[in-house]
Design an enzyme around this catalytic site. Sequence first.
Site, PDB file in Angstrom:
ATOM      1  N   ARG A 164      42.530  23.901  43.307  1.00 40.93           N
ATOM      2  CA  ARG A 164      42.935  25.314  43.432  1.00 40.93           C
ATOM      3  C   ARG A 164      43.717  25.796  42.210  1.00 40.93           C
ATOM      4  O   ARG A 164      44.692  26.550  42.330  1.00 40.93           O
ATOM      5  CB  ARG A 164      43.776  25.557  44.690  1.00 40.93           C
ATOM      6  CG  ARG A 164      43.106  25.176  45.983  1.00 40.93           C
ATOM      7  CD  ARG A 164      41.846  25.993  46.261  1.00 40.93           C
ATOM      8  NE  ARG A 164      41.304  25.639  47.560  1.00 40.93           N
ATOM      9  CZ  ARG A 164      40.384  24.693  47.745  1.00 40.93           C
ATOM     10  NH1 ARG A 164      39.848  24.063  46.714  1.00 40.93           N
ATOM     11  NH2 ARG A 164      39.949  24.413  48.950  1.00 40.93           N
ATOM     12  N   SER A 238      44.306  30.907  53.191  1.00 37.64           N
ATOM     13  CA  SER A 238      45.396  29.922  53.184  1.00 37.64           C
ATOM     14  C   SER A 238      46.531  30.447  52.309  1.00 37.64           C
ATOM     15  O   SER A 238      46.303  30.749  51.134  1.00 37.64           O
ATOM     16  CB  SER A 238      44.918  28.600  52.602  1.00 37.64           C
ATOM     17  OG  SER A 238      43.789  28.154  53.299  1.00 37.64           O
ATOM     18  N   GLU A 334      49.710  29.346  47.575  1.00 46.05           N
ATOM     19  CA  GLU A 334      48.430  29.481  46.873  1.00 46.05           C
ATOM     20  C   GLU A 334      48.195  30.940  46.484  1.00 46.05           C
ATOM     21  O   GLU A 334      47.584  31.245  45.461  1.00 46.05           O
ATOM     22  CB  GLU A 334      47.307  28.998  47.808  1.00 46.05           C
ATOM     23  CG  GLU A 334      45.946  29.039  47.172  1.00 46.05           C
ATOM     24  CD  GLU A 334      44.857  28.504  48.097  1.00 46.05           C
ATOM     25  OE1 GLU A 334      44.927  27.328  48.501  1.00 46.05           O
ATOM     26  OE2 GLU A 334      43.929  29.276  48.388  1.00 46.05           O
TER      27      GLU A 334
HETATM   28  P1  FAD Z   1      42.102  38.801  43.671  1.00 39.67           P
HETATM   29  O1  FAD Z   1      42.858  38.535  44.925  1.00 39.67           O
HETATM   30  O2  FAD Z   1      41.832  40.208  43.319  1.00 39.67           O
HETATM   31  O3  FAD Z   1      42.853  38.084  42.461  1.00 39.67           O
HETATM   32  C1  FAD Z   1      43.290  36.753  42.573  1.00 39.67           C
HETATM   33  C2  FAD Z   1      43.861  36.314  41.217  1.00 39.67           C
HETATM   34  O4  FAD Z   1      42.817  36.271  40.255  1.00 39.67           O
HETATM   35  C3  FAD Z   1      44.891  37.296  40.657  1.00 39.67           C
HETATM   36  O5  FAD Z   1      45.866  36.572  39.930  1.00 39.67           O
HETATM   37  C4  FAD Z   1      44.076  38.172  39.717  1.00 39.67           C
HETATM   38  O6  FAD Z   1      44.862  38.725  38.673  1.00 39.67           O
HETATM   39  C5  FAD Z   1      43.057  37.180  39.186  1.00 39.67           C
HETATM   40  N1  FAD Z   1      41.766  37.802  38.870  1.00 39.67           N
HETATM   41  C6  FAD Z   1      40.953  38.494  39.705  1.00 39.67           C
HETATM   42  N2  FAD Z   1      39.847  38.876  39.063  1.00 39.67           N
HETATM   43  C7  FAD Z   1      39.952  38.424  37.787  1.00 39.67           C
HETATM   44  C8  FAD Z   1      39.124  38.523  36.633  1.00 39.67           C
HETATM   45  N3  FAD Z   1      37.958  39.156  36.625  1.00 39.67           N
HETATM   46  N4  FAD Z   1      39.587  37.944  35.476  1.00 39.67           N
HETATM   47  C9  FAD Z   1      40.770  37.292  35.438  1.00 39.67           C
HETATM   48  N5  FAD Z   1      41.580  37.185  36.500  1.00 39.67           N
HETATM   49  C10 FAD Z   1      41.178  37.736  37.664  1.00 39.67           C
HETATM   50  N6  FAD Z   1      39.894  30.716  48.607  1.00 39.67           N
HETATM   51  C11 FAD Z   1      39.320  29.509  48.427  1.00 39.67           C
HETATM   52  O7  FAD Z   1      39.428  28.905  47.354  1.00 39.67           O
HETATM   53  N7  FAD Z   1      38.606  28.912  49.426  1.00 39.67           N
HETATM   54  C12 FAD Z   1      38.433  29.491  50.627  1.00 39.67           C
HETATM   55  O8  FAD Z   1      37.773  28.936  51.496  1.00 39.67           O
HETATM   56  C13 FAD Z   1      39.046  30.772  50.859  1.00 39.67           C
HETATM   57  N8  FAD Z   1      38.941  31.372  52.061  1.00 39.67           N
HETATM   58  C14 FAD Z   1      39.541  32.587  52.267  1.00 39.67           C
HETATM   59  C15 FAD Z   1      39.409  33.187  53.522  1.00 39.67           C
HETATM   60  C16 FAD Z   1      39.985  34.440  53.748  1.00 39.67           C
HETATM   61  C17 FAD Z   1      39.840  35.089  55.116  1.00 39.67           C
HETATM   62  C18 FAD Z   1      40.672  35.102  52.709  1.00 39.67           C
HETATM   63  C19 FAD Z   1      41.258  36.472  52.941  1.00 39.67           C
HETATM   64  C20 FAD Z   1      40.840  34.506  51.467  1.00 39.67           C
HETATM   65  C21 FAD Z   1      40.268  33.222  51.235  1.00 39.67           C
HETATM   66  N9  FAD Z   1      40.379  32.568  49.999  1.00 39.67           N
HETATM   67  C22 FAD Z   1      39.778  31.359  49.792  1.00 39.67           C
HETATM   68  C23 FAD Z   1      41.156  33.178  48.905  1.00 39.67           C
HETATM   69  C24 FAD Z   1      40.335  34.189  48.041  1.00 39.67           C
HETATM   70  O9  FAD Z   1      39.233  34.665  48.740  1.00 39.67           O
HETATM   71  C25 FAD Z   1      39.850  33.551  46.744  1.00 39.67           C
HETATM   72  O10 FAD Z   1      40.917  33.055  45.997  1.00 39.67           O
HETATM   73  C26 FAD Z   1      39.055  34.553  45.877  1.00 39.67           C
HETATM   74  O11 FAD Z   1      38.491  33.907  44.771  1.00 39.67           O
HETATM   75  C27 FAD Z   1      39.917  35.724  45.393  1.00 39.67           C
HETATM   76  O12 FAD Z   1      39.038  36.674  44.830  1.00 39.67           O
HETATM   77  P2  FAD Z   1      39.474  38.173  44.595  1.00 39.67           P
HETATM   78  O13 FAD Z   1      38.394  38.836  43.812  1.00 39.67           O
HETATM   79  O14 FAD Z   1      39.842  38.807  45.879  1.00 39.67           O
HETATM   80  O15 FAD Z   1      40.760  37.963  43.692  1.00 39.67           O
HETATM   81  P1  NAP Z   2      40.212  22.058  58.408  1.00 38.72           P
HETATM   82  O1  NAP Z   2      38.770  21.734  58.608  1.00 38.72           O
HETATM   83  O2  NAP Z   2      41.066  22.384  59.593  1.00 38.72           O
HETATM   84  O3  NAP Z   2      40.900  20.869  57.615  1.00 38.72           O
HETATM   85  C1  NAP Z   2      42.279  20.940  57.266  1.00 38.72           C
HETATM   86  C2  NAP Z   2      42.444  20.495  55.833  1.00 38.72           C
HETATM   87  O4  NAP Z   2      42.032  19.166  55.725  1.00 38.72           O
HETATM   88  C3  NAP Z   2      41.598  21.313  54.921  1.00 38.72           C
HETATM   89  O5  NAP Z   2      42.432  22.228  54.284  1.00 38.72           O
HETATM   90  C4  NAP Z   2      40.911  20.323  54.015  1.00 38.72           C
HETATM   91  O6  NAP Z   2      41.370  20.358  52.682  1.00 38.72           O
HETATM   92  C5  NAP Z   2      41.241  18.971  54.579  1.00 38.72           C
HETATM   93  N1  NAP Z   2      39.985  18.266  54.950  1.00 38.72           N
HETATM   94  C6  NAP Z   2      39.311  18.348  56.113  1.00 38.72           C
HETATM   95  N2  NAP Z   2      38.235  17.532  56.107  1.00 38.72           N
HETATM   96  C7  NAP Z   2      38.227  16.937  54.899  1.00 38.72           C
HETATM   97  C8  NAP Z   2      37.371  15.997  54.275  1.00 38.72           C
HETATM   98  N3  NAP Z   2      36.315  15.484  54.909  1.00 38.72           N
HETATM   99  N4  NAP Z   2      37.653  15.612  53.018  1.00 38.72           N
HETATM  100  C9  NAP Z   2      38.717  16.112  52.370  1.00 38.72           C
HETATM  101  N5  NAP Z   2      39.571  17.004  52.904  1.00 38.72           N
HETATM  102  C10 NAP Z   2      39.336  17.413  54.157  1.00 38.72           C
HETATM  103  O7  NAP Z   2      40.343  23.257  57.346  1.00 38.72           O
HETATM  104  P2  NAP Z   2      40.144  24.817  57.513  1.00 38.72           P
HETATM  105  O8  NAP Z   2      41.427  25.484  57.377  1.00 38.72           O
HETATM  106  O9  NAP Z   2      39.291  25.121  58.716  1.00 38.72           O
HETATM  107  O10 NAP Z   2      39.307  25.140  56.223  1.00 38.72           O
HETATM  108  C11 NAP Z   2      38.015  24.625  56.047  1.00 38.72           C
HETATM  109  C12 NAP Z   2      37.644  24.681  54.589  1.00 38.72           C
HETATM  110  O11 NAP Z   2      37.693  26.042  54.120  1.00 38.72           O
HETATM  111  C13 NAP Z   2      38.627  23.911  53.681  1.00 38.72           C
HETATM  112  O12 NAP Z   2      37.887  23.325  52.643  1.00 38.72           O
HETATM  113  C14 NAP Z   2      39.549  24.956  53.166  1.00 38.72           C
HETATM  114  O13 NAP Z   2      40.045  24.649  51.886  1.00 38.72           O
HETATM  115  C15 NAP Z   2      38.657  26.203  53.102  1.00 38.72           C
HETATM  116  N6  NAP Z   2      39.448  27.402  53.324  1.00 38.72           N
HETATM  117  C16 NAP Z   2      40.259  27.810  52.298  1.00 38.72           C
HETATM  118  C17 NAP Z   2      41.019  28.962  52.424  1.00 38.72           C
HETATM  119  C18 NAP Z   2      41.836  29.461  51.271  1.00 38.72           C
HETATM  120  O14 NAP Z   2      42.311  30.586  51.329  1.00 38.72           O
HETATM  121  N7  NAP Z   2      42.016  28.677  50.243  1.00 38.72           N
HETATM  122  C19 NAP Z   2      40.982  29.684  53.609  1.00 38.72           C
HETATM  123  C20 NAP Z   2      40.181  29.209  54.633  1.00 38.72           C
HETATM  124  C21 NAP Z   2      39.415  28.070  54.487  1.00 38.72           C
HETATM  125  P3  NAP Z   2      40.770  21.329  51.526  1.00 38.72           P
HETATM  126  O15 NAP Z   2      41.387  22.639  51.803  1.00 38.72           O
HETATM  127  O16 NAP Z   2      41.289  20.696  50.297  1.00 38.72           O
HETATM  128  O17 NAP Z   2      39.284  21.331  51.617  1.00 38.72           O
END
Ligand code: FAD
Ligand code: NAP
Length: 338
Positions: A164, A238, A334
Amino acid sequence: MHINIQSAISLKKYNTFGIEEIATNFIEITDPIQLLSAFEEGIFEKDFLTLGGGSNILFTKPYQGYIIKINIRGIQATTLKQDIFITASAGEIWNDLVWYCINNNYNGLENMALIPGTVGASPVQNIGAYGTELMNIFYSCVAFDTLEGVFRIFHNEDCKFSYRDSIFKSEQKGRYIITEVTYKLDTLPSINTTYGAISKELENRNITNPTIRDIAEVVSAIRVEKLPDPSTVGNAGSFFKNPIISLEQYNRLKELFPNIISFTMPNNQIKLAAGWLIEQCEWKGKVVGQAGVWKNQALVLINIHSATGNEIFELSSKIINDVYQKFNVKLEREVNIF
Ligand code: FAD
Ligand code: NAP
């Protein structure tokens, strides 16, 4: 090329938390050349923030500089032997790109279906889900250097991707505006069902030989079930990263908390599930004023109805403090705080 500067714009519809704050100046970019004009006008010498879909941002005060909203569109595919290079403009919606690839049988994005946000933000925190990370399929990106006023190309190794994180979120935070990203995908499927939740759902659906479309559908269904939909409950996914700790620290914790959830990482490191740590501190489903912790996943903080960014931020500080007191583990946010 002309840029249109709007003033006093409400940011409520531009962040998935639905926080009401005002931006003093707001510029929408639909063509990369407009970034050169903005540079020539001295915009990047002032405070500015690049905005995609606002799904990883928490506004805690009015934004007094320039919001640079990226809305550059376009997707192109180039085939080279069995590799497909997909170049997508930064304003494309990530999930649309995922489905474009699935519909064309290009493999590699399916486990990351339904992540909100834009293509341009995808390298910023090396988005990842269900066993895949962006760095596995990222080839290069083009980014505008707001210090030097030139476009630069970054290849995978230049971005210093880690869990991340990338240079765009850490050492060069805010400096580069990503205008397009190229992904290197495969025409031969390599199905990844390592995540327990995916294999369980495939079993429920009696699917023994899944296609990439099956994986994307299953991942999307799990996400809809588990996560709040930002269009009805404000959130940014998250709020915290899963902490990565040493094996020694993990062994000490395991003695005290035998049920602790953990995953082995490279280099003798252990990833803990932050959601589990927060749940153990009894925060899951709790509400403080207008801020809350999601009932199905304690990693997700929510805007009950009319929270301020500060209410959400203060709740996150309380959670960090409680987890630290109980486990001696410091959670990191995050979500990007502004
Ligand atoms: P923004 O929120 O608009 O920006 C995020 C950051 O990136 C800011 O610092 C911004 O300045 C910068 N940025 C945006 N666009 C650019 C650009 N073009 N150039 C340079 N910098 C830029 N994230 C995960 O990794 N995995 C997930 O599974 C995941 N699940 C999510 C589920 C939900 C319900 C929500 C609401 C969010 C989730 N996220 C997840 C977080 C988010 O969706 C990601 O981080 C996504 O990539 C953010 O994109 P955005 O365009 O909305 O960025
Ligand atoms: P989950 O399945 O409840 O699992 C909890 C955590 O355990 C996850 O965050 C995941 O880490 C880790 N995990 C589970 N199974 C794993 C495996 N087989 N190997 C390694 N790590 C494992 O998680 P959840 O909240 O429902 O999310 C599911 C997936 O969607 C995850 O990958 C999570 O990162 C992603 N997600 C991300 C965001 C965001 O905003 N970043 C929001 C929603 C969902 P990791 O997160 O490192 O994968």
